[in-house]
Motif scaffolding. Structure first.
Motif, mmCIF file in Angstrom:
data_model
loop_
_atom_site.group_PDB
_atom_site.id
_atom_site.type_symbol
_atom_site.label_atom_id
_atom_site.label_comp_id
_atom_site.label_asym_id
_atom_site.label_seq_id
_atom_site.Cartn_x
_atom_site.Cartn_y
_atom_site.Cartn_z
ATOM 1 N N PHE A 70 0.841 -1.203 0.000
ATOM 2 C CA PHE A 70 0.000 0.000 0.000
ATOM 3 C C PHE A 70 0.872 1.248 0.000
ATOM 4 C CE2 PHE A 70 -2.344 3.506 1.703
ATOM 5 C CZ PHE A 70 -3.640 3.349 1.218
ATOM 6 N N GLU A 71 1.919 1.232 0.801
ATOM 7 C CA GLU A 71 2.798 2.402 0.863
ATOM 8 C C GLU A 71 3.516 2.631 -0.465
ATOM 9 O OE1 GLU A 71 2.958 4.609 3.543
ATOM 10 O OE2 GLU A 71 1.192 3.402 4.032
ATOM 11 N N VAL A 72 3.860 1.576 -1.178
ATOM 12 C CA VAL A 72 4.466 1.716 -2.500
ATOM 13 C C VAL A 72 3.478 2.366 -3.464
ATOM 14 C CG1 VAL A 72 5.283 0.426 -4.516
ATOM 15 C CG2 VAL A 72 6.134 -0.145 -2.235
ATOM 16 N N ILE A 73 2.230 1.893 -3.430
ATOM 17 C CA ILE A 73 1.209 2.466 -4.313
ATOM 18 C C ILE A 73 0.964 3.930 -3.942
ATOM 19 C CG2 ILE A 73 -1.150 2.252 -5.156
ATOM 20 C CD1 ILE A 73 0.697 -0.077 -5.909
ATOM 21 N N ALA A 74 0.894 4.213 -2.643
ATOM 22 C CA ALA A 74 0.702 5.600 -2.198
ATOM 23 C C ALA A 74 1.878 6.468 -2.629
ATOM 24 C CB ALA A 74 0.541 5.637 -0.678
ATOM 25 N N ALA A 75 3.090 5.937 -2.576
ATOM 26 C CA ALA A 75 4.270 6.683 -3.018
ATOM 27 C C ALA A 75 4.208 6.959 -4.509
ATOM 28 C CB ALA A 75 5.537 5.901 -2.675
ATOM 29 N N HIS A 121 14.028 -0.341 -5.554
ATOM 30 C CA HIS A 121 13.791 -0.155 -4.119
ATOM 31 C C HIS A 121 12.751 -1.168 -3.666
ATOM 32 C CE1 HIS A 121 13.540 1.765 -0.213
ATOM 33 N NE2 HIS A 121 12.212 1.676 -0.310
ATOM 34 N N PHE A 122 13.129 -2.007 -2.712
ATOM 35 C CA PHE A 122 12.219 -3.010 -2.160
ATOM 36 C C PHE A 122 11.623 -2.486 -0.863
ATOM 37 C CE2 PHE A 122 14.943 -5.656 -4.803
ATOM 38 C CZ PHE A 122 14.060 -6.583 -5.345
ATOM 39 N N ASN A 123 10.318 -2.492 -0.761
ATOM 40 C CA ASN A 123 9.617 -2.227 0.496
ATOM 41 C C ASN A 123 9.076 -3.578 0.963
ATOM 42 O OD1 ASN A 123 9.281 0.112 2.041
ATOM 43 N ND2 ASN A 123 7.087 0.176 1.675
#
Length: 809
Positions: free
Chosen positions: A648-653, A703-705
């Motif tokens: 979710f944070e990747v999509i938000a970013a 970048h891996f989250n």
């Protein structure tokens, strides 16, 4: 005394002063003449032969029937094995055989002291089961010589019971789990009795202490029974055992309190009559309880039998060595005559000891005599080493088509992965009423999987609301017991599921590893058939445990699975409910794996339609074109999400970067099958280099989250071609407290702001338009992160709209 107050404490009670009435709870039996003279002679012959073989296995490489005096060169260069427990294990095996032959009872023999392998291998050779599965160990002189000489030597059987041992479903090297495994094995097997020997050292472990309650989860109408035999021989490696220091009153009080009928077997002069009577009584009690339940008149809270068997450690071995007591002491635990190869005195003792069993009479020409054979069950399928439950009884599940349960994707659709799979599992339960169970440490409702309780309920026989209801859920607040039961249930042909809070699944780490060793060895045999996979669902993850705090934030079990043999290990981090459905359906059908599925119980966006999720899970990873610039073509940077919340944070970013710096070309990738990332050929699922580079590019920053610990991912990626220094990884940094969901991401550098900052910094290396704005954008991102943190600490909650589904319009 300067104002000092001295209190006189009451002296502690003397256990020996427990009231004599406690002994009234102990079962008394008439043990005279249970065995005829012929039966007694035959049982003793069987025991002597098995004890001889077990002892000889520890010492001899030549002259395996002691047909002449033992020489130094006859003795193995390394003496490995554990003699102390062997005579007791043989004693039980002999009487189990007699009872099976007499009653035709279906029985498994589960051995807690797994280091007693010599005893079990000796008994398996005598009954012919060893030769059935391993023809080189046929029941003849050559087979016996190979067994004795090869034990604990390169190419021979190891010193512990393992998957190469016919009839075994438990390794036993790590003590404490046999009883839980036994209870799992008999569930949904109404005709099966698991004879489980628990050593008195093993009985000191926490897992065993809890597993004594396992019978409270056994419905005698639908399942078999466990007959526990506590082997009290008094010593561990170098110290007395707790049980060995307890008298009959204490033992009786303890097990009566647990809810058992206690029978103490300790008449050494008449041990065979005593044990024969006790085992016949115990089997009769089991049948009585089962008959009542199956006739519709169940006994409420039935008291199942338990046998406490007291025999000397190393019984029948050397009494003393160099003036030091051995039999009945800790000196008998492993090898009683450790210097027999070099010391003539010890070698003479070995000669006397082995000859005392009269092997030339019992095993003339290397074959058991008729007395011994008369104890062994005649039908192969009844022999303890040839029970199909232990090696060839897998029942495939009827798994529903998960696509029918999928969530249609509409704008802003959210769903809890756990609630969705709970509904799916409810259907699995309905379709598989006798071959699927859920073993849960009292977290099922908390993890939002309670849909499975709608029809079947729990299987807690001590609860009036649950007993005799056929429930498919076993809830006990002991991860060890859940794991043991799951192992026993799985290895006897069925399929189970173990859902747990993420932070506490690590409690069974070493149990899981021991199980994986068993399965690894099972793969290397030709006769063990596949069994269902061990399935873990890990929920209540660190990313959404901000309300319970730091103690509940720990994703370390992922690393425990990664370290297993690649043929066994599977780790899945499905990003949404549809992907989780696909993953669960796959894992329930899979065989011989250890599957870990990591998800969230909180509502999160459903990113992919059922059909898209199916393709994504089959691939293990894919480019998410909807969140990428120009559908991911010619990216400046690749952003990778692995896990629900961090994705979710990747999509938000990605959405944030569209607004702040639209000239940055971002490719978003989601990985759902963690094992694809390893270098080509290191895991069955790992991508070949070409496919890996097509997904992650040949030269662009990545970048891996990641949901777990970054070091795990670094280890997994190590060896991939052309990575250099273009990879950055963020994951759980062991930072957390009772805070907000976004603050957990901020503290662990997995927030949208940290992802976006890494994307800008990486993209600037290949995009000059990004380069000229890099410092400005990174400063703004850090400012936004700081403002959100200040808001959280002022208001005690995340800013409104923080977890709204990002828009890319």
């Amino acid at each position: 005394m300067g104002g000092q107050v001295i209190f006189e404490a009451n002296p502690p009670p003397d256990p020996s002063q427990l009231p004599d009435e406690i002994l009234d709870f102990r079962v008394q039996l008439n043990t005279k003449n249970v065995l005829t003279d012929d039966e007694l002679r035959c049982v003793r012959a069987y025991r002597a032969a098995a004890d001889y073989i077990a002892a000889a296995m520890i010492f001899l490489k030549e002259n395996t029937l002691v047909e002449r005096d033992i020489r130094a060169e006859d003795i193995k260069p390394r003496l490995l094995g554990h003699w102390g427990t062997c005579p007791g294990l043989v004693l039980v095996y002999a009487h189990a055989n007699r009872l099976i032959r007499k009653t035709k009872q279906d029985m498994l023999y589960i051995v807690g002291p797994g280091h007693g392998a010599p005893a079990i291998l000796a008994a398996l050779w005598l009954e012919g089961s060893l030769g059935t599965f391993w023809p080189d160990y046929a029941r003849n002189k050559e087979g016996l010589a190979k067994l004795i000489s090869g034990f604990s030597s390169p190419g021979g059987f190891p010193s512990h019971i393992n998957a190469q041992t016919p009839g075994s479903i438990h390794e036993g090297g790590e003590l404490g789990y046999a009883l839980g495994v036994a209870f799992g094995a008999v569930m949904d097997k109404p005709d099966l009795v698991a004879l489980c020997v628990v050593g008195d050292g093993e009985a000191e472990t926490g897992p065993t202490a809890t597993a004594w309650h396992g019978y409270k989860y056994i419905d005698p109408a639908e399942s078999g029974a466990v007959l526990p035999i506590v082997h009290v021989n008094g010593f561990k490696i170098s110290e007395r055992t707790i049980y060995g220091c307890m008298d009959d009153k204490e033992i009786t009080a303890l097990f009566t309190g647990y809810g058992y009928q206690v029978r103490i077997v300790e008449d050494l002069d008449n041990i065979d009559q005593d044990l024969a009577a006790s085992m016949e009584w115990a089997l009769g009690e089991i049948h009585k309880i089962q008959k009542a339940a199956r006739s519709g008149n169940p006994i409420v809270k039935p008291r199942w039998p338990v046998l406490i068997m007291r025999t000397p450690k190393g019984w029948g071995g050397p009494k003393k060595v160099h003036g030091e007591i051995v039999e009945g002491s800790f000196h008998a635990h492993q090898v009683p005559l450790m210097d027999a190869k070099k010391d003539p005195e010890e070698r003479a003792q070995l000669q006397q000891w082995l000859s005392s069993y009269n092997p030339h009479k019992l095993l003339a020409d290397g074959e058991p005599n008729e007395d011994i054979l008369s104890v062994i069950p005649e039908e192969d399928h009844l022999k303890l080493g040839q029970r199909k439950e232990s090696y060839a009884s897998y029942e495939p599940l009827d798994v529903p088509d998960w696509l029918a349960s999928g969530i249609p994707v509409e704008k802003g659709t959210e769903a809890s992965c756990m609630k969705v799979i709970g509904e799916f599992l409810h259907e699995v339960v309905k379709r598989n009423p006798k071959s699927f169970r859920i073993f849960s440490p009292d977290e099922l409702v908390s993890n939002k999987l309670d849909a499975v309780l709608r029809d079947s309920g729990r299987n807690f026989q001590w609860d009036v609301a649950s007993r005799a209801q056929g429930g498919r859920v076993v809830e006990i607040l002991s991860e060890h017991t859940c794991q043991g039961m799951l192992q026993g249930y799985t290895l006897t042909g069925r399929t189970g599921l173990f859902p747990s809070y993420e932070a506490f699944l690590g409690i069974v780490h070493t149990m899981m590893v021991q199980y994986s060793k068993f399965v690894k060895m099972a793969h290397e045999t030709t006769w063990r058939q596949p069994c269902g996979s061990l399935n873990y669902v890990e929920t209540s993850t660190w990313a959404r445990q901000e309300h319970n705090g730091f103690s509940h934030q720990n994703p370390s079990f992922i690393g425990a699975i990664i370290n297993l043999k690649p043929a066994l290990a599977r780790v899945y981090l499905p990003p949404d409910a549809n992907c989780f459905l696909s993953t669960v359906a796959h894992c329930l059908r899979a065989k011989d794996y250890i599957n870990l599925m990591v998800g969230s119980k909180q509502p999160t966006p459903v990113w992919l339609s059922p059909e898209e999720a199916n393709r994504h899970c089959i691939a293990g990873a894919s480019v998410w074109r909807f969140a990428s610039v120009d559908e991911g073509v010619r990216p400046d940077v690749v952003l990778v999400g692995i896990g629900v919340e961090v994705t979710f944070e990747v999509i938000a970013a990605a959405a944030l970067l569209r607004k702040l710096i639209p000239e940055l070309r971002v490719r978003v990738v989601n990985v759902t099958d963690l094992m694809i990332l390893g270098p080509s050929g290191t895991h069955p699922h790992s991508l070949v280099d070409t496919d890996w580079l097509n997904l992650f590019t040949k030269d662009r920053p990545i970048h891996f989250n990641y949901h777990g610990y970054p070091q795990e991912l670094r280890g997994l990626l190590f060896g991939r071609l052309n990575l250099g220094d273009r990879v950055t990884i963020e994951g759980y940094r062991e930072e957390g407290t009772t805070t907000s969901a976004l603050d957990m991401m901020l503290q662990n550098h997995t927030s949208r702001y940290h992802v976006a900052e890494s994307a800008v910094r990486g993209g600037s290396l290949f995009n000059e338009r990004v380069q000229v704005r890099s410092h400005e954008i990174i400063s703004e991102l850090r400012h936004l992160a700081q403002k959100d943190k200040e808001y959280i600490y002022e208001h005690g909650a995340d800013p409104e709209g923080t977890f709204d589904v990002p828009k890319f319009d």
